[in-house]
Design a protein around this motif. Structure first.
Motif, PDB file in Angstrom:
ATOM      1  N   GLY A  75       0.822  -1.202   0.000  1.00  0.00           N
ATOM      2  CA  GLY A  75       0.000   0.000   0.000  1.00  0.00           C
ATOM      3  C   GLY A  75       0.858   1.255   0.000  1.00  0.00           C
ATOM      4  O   GLY A  75       2.083   1.194   0.155  1.00  0.00           O
ATOM      5  N   LEU A  76       0.214   2.405  -0.152  1.00  0.00           N
ATOM      6  CA  LEU A  76       0.956   3.657  -0.213  1.00  0.00           C
ATOM      7  C   LEU A  76       1.697   3.955   1.080  1.00  0.00           C
ATOM      8  O   LEU A  76       2.656   4.730   1.089  1.00  0.00           O
ATOM      9  N   GLY A  77       1.288   3.328   2.172  1.00  0.00           N
ATOM     10  CA  GLY A  77       1.947   3.549   3.454  1.00  0.00           C
ATOM     11  C   GLY A  77       3.121   2.638   3.714  1.00  0.00           C
ATOM     12  O   GLY A  77       3.663   2.625   4.826  1.00  0.00           O
ATOM     13  N   HIS A  78       3.558   1.893   2.697  1.00  0.00           N
ATOM     14  CA  HIS A  78       4.609   0.903   2.930  1.00  0.00           C
ATOM     15  C   HIS A  78       5.925   1.529   3.355  1.00  0.00           C
ATOM     16  O   HIS A  78       6.678   0.939   4.139  1.00  0.00           O
ATOM     17  N   GLY A  79       6.225   2.730   2.841  1.00  0.00           N
ATOM     18  CA  GLY A  79       7.478   3.377   3.193  1.00  0.00           C
ATOM     19  C   GLY A  79       7.550   3.699   4.677  1.00  0.00           C
ATOM     20  O   GLY A  79       8.554   3.425   5.344  1.00  0.00           O
ATOM     21  N   LYS A  80       6.460   4.280   5.202  1.00  0.00           N
ATOM     22  CA  LYS A  80       6.421   4.585   6.635  1.00  0.00           C
ATOM     23  C   LYS A  80       6.443   3.309   7.462  1.00  0.00           C
ATOM     24  O   LYS A  80       7.069   3.262   8.529  1.00  0.00           O
ATOM     25  N   ALA A  81       5.752   2.277   6.979  1.00  0.00           N
ATOM     26  CA  ALA A  81       5.739   1.006   7.706  1.00  0.00           C
ATOM     27  C   ALA A  81       7.134   0.401   7.758  1.00  0.00           C
ATOM     28  O   ALA A  81       7.571  -0.118   8.800  1.00  0.00           O
ATOM     29  N   ALA A  82       7.864   0.471   6.640  1.00  0.00           N
ATOM     30  CA  ALA A  82       9.210  -0.091   6.592  1.00  0.00           C
ATOM     31  C   ALA A  82      10.184   0.709   7.451  1.00  0.00           C
ATOM     32  O   ALA A  82      11.217   0.186   7.882  1.00  0.00           O
ATOM     33  N   ALA A  83       9.865   1.988   7.695  1.00  0.00           N
ATOM     34  CA  ALA A  83      10.718   2.833   8.533  1.00  0.00           C
ATOM     35  C   ALA A  83      10.327   2.777  10.006  1.00  0.00           C
ATOM     36  O   ALA A  83      11.028   3.337  10.853  1.00  0.00           O
TER      37      ALA A  83
END
Length: 322
Positions: free
Chosen positions: A79-87
């Motif tokens: 999803g579009l929130g994957h970057g924040k989730a990965a961080a």
């Protein structure tokens, strides 16, 4: 085993389809008599509702931090929130912890970035949505990123490409767990034509990109796709375009990112795949129409592209079966 515990990890701005393709497929499998059945749960950080990228909200069953194993399958949505989730160190740490307690670990679409951040994909082949593959490769150079397949299985780790490839991956799990007959039954119920083989390309050259900006390249491409059974050697195409073979190759690399020869092979194999799925033409006729000298040449090219022989592709993907 009373149930197969499946945990789907969601987070803020997750993709609803990534989650639903998994949960719906497994619950429908239960309705079709899966034994043992799947216990499918959605977990989120803090157990908070998952506000999907579409704006819809899903209520989580579990608090990610409190889930304990053993699990049958751990799946991280994209999803579009994957970057924040990965961080998010907490999300990554709990995914890493649960992975140690899971028989099978998977991600869908950009959820691959969370597995990569957890170090679970180091030294392994993985895929993700084609639009994010280069970003994944640059951020996690230890991961062997292959942007082409619909899904990849490397040991107990599985990564799926964009969005609805979650359906293909989940059906492959059903087949692995319960056999091909049940997987076909579930696929029919879902009104999808079985599951696509994992090595099938995410994108077709006929639908994936706009025509090349360069007029000469566009003319050559149009000629190739309309005359697959012609002489499409580099010399013949260069002569037709009125340029040298070397210059034609430079133009193809600049505007299409591949040589003329590779483009032609891809075009021929994809055209063959279409004919295999939509017609009952004999293999020799398919080979001839698509510019392969023999059925064996077609078979070799097909296996190189899709990882399966054309006969198997037709058997599982044909829309002409009665």
């Amino acid at each position: 085993m009373d149930e197969r515990r499946v945990l789907v990890v969601g987070y803020d701005a997750a993709e609803l389809l990534d989650i639903a393709c998994i949960t719906s497929t497994l619950e429908i499998t239960n309705l079709h008599g899966a034994t043992p059945a799947y216990q499918v749960r959605l977990a989120s950080p803090g157990g908070r509702p998952v506000t999907c990228a579409t704006g819809l909200t899903l209520m989580a069953h579990e608090t990610l931090e409190r889930v304990t194993g053993p699990l049958d399958t751990l799946i991280v949505s994209g999803g579009l929130g994957h970057g924040k989730a990965a961080a998010d160190r907490s999300i990554v740490a709990h995914v890493r912890r649960l992975a140690r307690e899971s028989r099978r670990i998977a991600s869908v679409c950009t959820g691959t970035s969370v597995l990569a951040a957890a170090g679970l994909l180091d030294g392994r082949r993985a895929t993700t949505h084609w639009g994010w593959a280069s970003n994944l490769a640059s951020r996690y150079p230890e991961v062997i990123v292959d942007p082409d397949p619909i899904f990849i299985r490397d040991g107990r780790l599985c990564t799926a490409a964009g969005v609805t490839s979650a359906l293909d991956l989940t059906l492959s799990f059903v087949e692995e767990d319960h056999g091909a007959a049940l997987a076909r039954s579930v696929a029919r119920y879902l009104v999808t034509y079985l599951q696509r083989p994992g090595n099938q390309a995410q994108m077709s050259m006929f639908t994936s990109a706009p025509p090349p900006a360069d007029e000469l390249v566009r003319q050559v491409v149009d000629h190739v796709t309309a005359h697959l059974d012609d002489d499409l050697s580099a010399a013949a195409l260069a002569a037709r375009a009125g340029v040298s073979e070397r210059h034609l190759t430079r133009l193809f690399l600049k505007h299409l990112g591949q040589t003329p020869g590779r483009f032609i092979r891809q075009a021929r194999v994809e055209a063959a795949a279409h004919l295999l799925a939509t017609t009952t033409l004999p293999m020799t006729a398919v080979a001839a129409r698509c510019g392969f000298g023999t059925a064996e040449t077609l078979r070799q090219a097909f296996v190189a592209r899709y990882g399966i022989p054309p006969s198997h592709y037709r058997a599982t993907q044909s829309t002409t079966a009665t």
